[in-house]
Design an enzyme around this catalytic site. Structure first.
Site, short mmCIF file in Angstrom:
data_model
loop_
_atom_site.label_atom_id
_atom_site.label_comp_id
_atom_site.label_asym_id
_atom_site.label_seq_id
_atom_site.Cartn_x
_atom_site.Cartn_y
_atom_site.Cartn_z
N ASP A 1 3.95 -2.98 3.41
CA ASP A 1 2.91 -1.95 3.53
C ASP A 1 3.31 -0.82 4.49
O ASP A 1 4.10 -1.03 5.41
CB ASP A 1 1.62 -2.63 4.04
CG ASP A 1 0.41 -1.74 3.88
OD1 ASP A 1 0.45 -0.80 3.06
OD2 ASP A 1 -0.58 -1.96 4.59
N GLY A 2 2.73 0.34 4.25
CA GLY A 2 2.89 1.45 5.19
C GLY A 2 3.83 2.55 4.70
O GLY A 2 4.11 3.49 5.44
N ASN A 3 4.29 2.44 3.47
CA ASN A 3 5.21 3.47 2.95
C ASN A 3 4.55 4.85 2.94
O ASN A 3 5.16 5.85 3.30
CB ASN A 3 5.63 3.13 1.52
CG ASN A 3 6.40 1.84 1.43
OD1 ASN A 3 6.84 1.31 2.44
ND2 ASN A 3 6.58 1.34 0.22
N TRP B 1 3.94 6.24 6.50
CA TRP B 1 5.24 6.61 7.07
C TRP B 1 5.62 8.01 6.59
O TRP B 1 6.05 8.87 7.38
CB TRP B 1 6.30 5.59 6.65
CG TRP B 1 7.67 5.82 7.19
CD1 TRP B 1 8.20 5.31 8.34
CD2 TRP B 1 8.70 6.62 6.59
NE1 TRP B 1 9.50 5.74 8.50
CE2 TRP B 1 9.83 6.55 7.43
CE3 TRP B 1 8.79 7.38 5.42
CZ2 TRP B 1 11.02 7.21 7.15
CZ3 TRP B 1 9.98 8.05 5.15
CH2 TRP B 1 11.08 7.96 6.00
N HIS C 1 8.25 5.28 -0.27
CA HIS C 1 8.58 4.13 -1.12
C HIS C 1 10.10 3.95 -1.22
O HIS C 1 10.61 2.84 -1.16
CB HIS C 1 7.99 4.31 -2.51
CG HIS C 1 6.49 4.26 -2.54
ND1 HIS C 1 5.76 3.27 -1.91
CD2 HIS C 1 5.56 5.08 -3.10
CE1 HIS C 1 4.46 3.48 -2.09
NE2 HIS C 1 4.31 4.58 -2.80
N TRP D 1 -2.52 0.12 -10.12
CA TRP D 1 -2.67 1.02 -11.28
C TRP D 1 -3.67 2.12 -10.99
O TRP D 1 -3.68 3.15 -11.66
CB TRP D 1 -3.13 0.24 -12.52
CG TRP D 1 -2.17 -0.81 -12.98
CD1 TRP D 1 -2.34 -2.16 -12.87
CD2 TRP D 1 -0.90 -0.61 -13.62
NE1 TRP D 1 -1.25 -2.82 -13.40
CE2 TRP D 1 -0.35 -1.89 -13.87
CE3 TRP D 1 -0.16 0.51 -14.00
CZ2 TRP D 1 0.88 -2.08 -14.48
CZ3 TRP D 1 1.07 0.33 -14.61
CH2 TRP D 1 1.58 -0.95 -14.84
N LEU E 1 19.58 -17.84 -2.63
CA LEU E 1 18.25 -17.35 -2.24
C LEU E 1 17.46 -17.05 -3.51
O LEU E 1 17.97 -16.40 -4.42
CB LEU E 1 18.40 -16.05 -1.43
CG LEU E 1 17.12 -15.24 -1.17
CD1 LEU E 1 16.21 -15.95 -0.17
CD2 LEU E 1 17.46 -13.83 -0.67
N ARG F 1 3.13 -9.13 7.40
CA ARG F 1 2.51 -7.89 6.94
C ARG F 1 2.76 -6.80 7.97
O ARG F 1 2.18 -6.82 9.07
CB ARG F 1 1.01 -8.04 6.71
CG ARG F 1 0.43 -6.71 6.23
CD ARG F 1 -0.92 -6.80 5.60
NE ARG F 1 -1.21 -5.51 4.95
CZ ARG F 1 -2.06 -5.32 3.96
NH1 ARG F 1 -2.71 -6.34 3.46
NH2 ARG F 1 -2.24 -4.14 3.43
N ARG G 1 -5.04 -7.92 6.64
CA ARG G 1 -5.73 -8.51 5.49
C ARG G 1 -4.69 -8.98 4.47
O ARG G 1 -3.52 -8.65 4.57
CB ARG G 1 -6.71 -7.52 4.88
CG ARG G 1 -6.09 -6.20 4.50
CD ARG G 1 -7.09 -5.29 3.78
NE ARG G 1 -6.51 -3.97 3.62
CZ ARG G 1 -6.84 -2.90 4.34
NH1 ARG G 1 -7.76 -2.99 5.27
NH2 ARG G 1 -6.24 -1.76 4.14
C1 FPP Z 1 2.48 -0.32 0.02
O1 FPP Z 1 2.54 0.86 0.81
C2 FPP Z 1 3.68 -0.42 -0.80
C3 FPP Z 1 3.70 -0.42 -2.16
C4 FPP Z 1 2.47 -0.32 -2.98
C5 FPP Z 1 4.97 -0.49 -2.91
C6 FPP Z 1 6.08 -1.29 -2.31
C7 FPP Z 1 7.37 -0.92 -2.97
C8 FPP Z 1 8.57 -0.74 -2.34
C9 FPP Z 1 8.79 -1.05 -0.93
C10 FPP Z 1 9.76 -0.21 -3.05
C11 FPP Z 1 9.97 -0.69 -4.42
C12 FPP Z 1 10.84 -1.86 -4.54
C13 FPP Z 1 10.92 -2.55 -5.71
C14 FPP Z 1 11.85 -3.67 -5.87
C15 FPP Z 1 10.04 -2.20 -6.84
P1 FPP Z 1 1.39 1.95 0.65
O2 FPP Z 1 1.85 2.98 -0.31
O3 FPP Z 1 0.11 1.28 0.30
O4 FPP Z 1 1.34 2.53 2.11
P2 FPP Z 1 0.08 3.13 2.86
O5 FPP Z 1 -0.91 2.00 3.03
O6 FPP Z 1 0.65 3.60 4.14
O7 FPP Z 1 -0.44 4.25 1.99
#
Ligand code: FPP
Length: 248
Positions: free
Chosen positions: A28-30, A33, A45, A77, A139, A196, A202
């Protein structure tokens, strides 16, 4: 205790004989960030994908046997179509770039979720990765895609209900053990540790059945900033927990 422990300090402190067997991660957090850097969410991402690469490698080196990551939920989605496409695109890219390396490292790729609802290309790429790595045994790298914990339980219940209607099982025979055999993770032990990042505390519909006795580790670090050192810190915290599984 030393204040600024580095990666090596954390590594040396670990008891290698008491590592978690199965680690699960909610990546989480992409988005946050990226937002904090005035960058598009897609960059978050993509950078998160690099963190994933680092953690897979580290798990394999440490001898952790199963890593399950939440890459795309049944709720994702609802995001704008463009972001959904970015995430699917990253999946293709990840498989394209990493598959040979994963195979060389004896990593077995698996996927859990409602896979039939994924785009045809995603299904093909997944099939290719799963088939190529099926016999690897260092793994198990389990990717949750179009995954929801409730959907998983519903799918298991549907299968068991069908068996009962066909007269193949008596409802009285449905036990926790039998339910477990009809989950997507049927042949895998439950996670020992769930990590997490990004500050939220959560579960977000991840592995609902399987986390009954899992230890949770939360950190403020955003997933794209998550490094080896952060993973080692989580392992260290895990090793300081007393697991009783409901006993004394
Ligand atoms: C949640 O962050 C992250 C996701 C919904 C996607 C996770 C995917 C990757 C790390 C890369 C893809 C890798 C593969 C193998 C498919 P968020 O977007 O909800 O972050 P936010 O809560 O800060 O908005």
């Amino acid at each position: 205790m030393k204040k600024n422990m580095n990666r090596l300090d954390h590594y040396q402190k670990l008891d290698k004989s008491r590592l978690p067997y199965h680690v699960a991660i909610i990546m989480d957090g992409n988005g946050r960030w990226a937002q904090e850097r005035n960058l598009p969410r897609s960059v978050g991402h993509r950078t998160g994908m690099e963190s994933l690469r680092t953690v897979v490698k580290l798990c394999s080196q440490l001898g952790i046997k199963i890593l399950t990551v939440y890459a795309f939920s049944t709720e994702n989605w609802k995001r704008p179509q463009e972001e959904v496409s970015v995430l699917m695109g990253l999946l293709y890219e990840y498989i394209k770039k990493e598959l040979d390396e994963l195979n060389r490292e004896q990593v077995q790729v698996r996927v859990i979720g409602r896979l039939k609802e994924l785009p045809a290309r995603a299904q093909q790429e997944i099939k290719r990765a799963v088939e190529l790595t099926a016999n690897n045994n260092k793994l198990i790298f389990n990717i949750a895609l179009n995954y929801g914990g409730r959907a998983e339980i519903v799918d298991a219940v549907r299968k068991l209900a069908s068996l009962a209607i066909e007269g193949k099982i008596d409802p009285e025979e449905i036990t926790e053990e039998l339910m477990q055999q009809y989950l997507y993770t049927a042949d895998l032990p439950d996670p020992d540790l769930l990590i997490r990042p990004a500050g939220e505390k959560r579960i977000s519909n991840f592995l609902l059945w399987q986390i009954a006795y899992t230890e949770f580790y939360f950190t403020e670090v955003y997933w794209p900033d998550f490094r080896e050192e952060d993973f080692l810190k989580a392992l260290d915290a895990y090793q300081n927990r007393k697991r009783r599984f409901g006993g004394l």
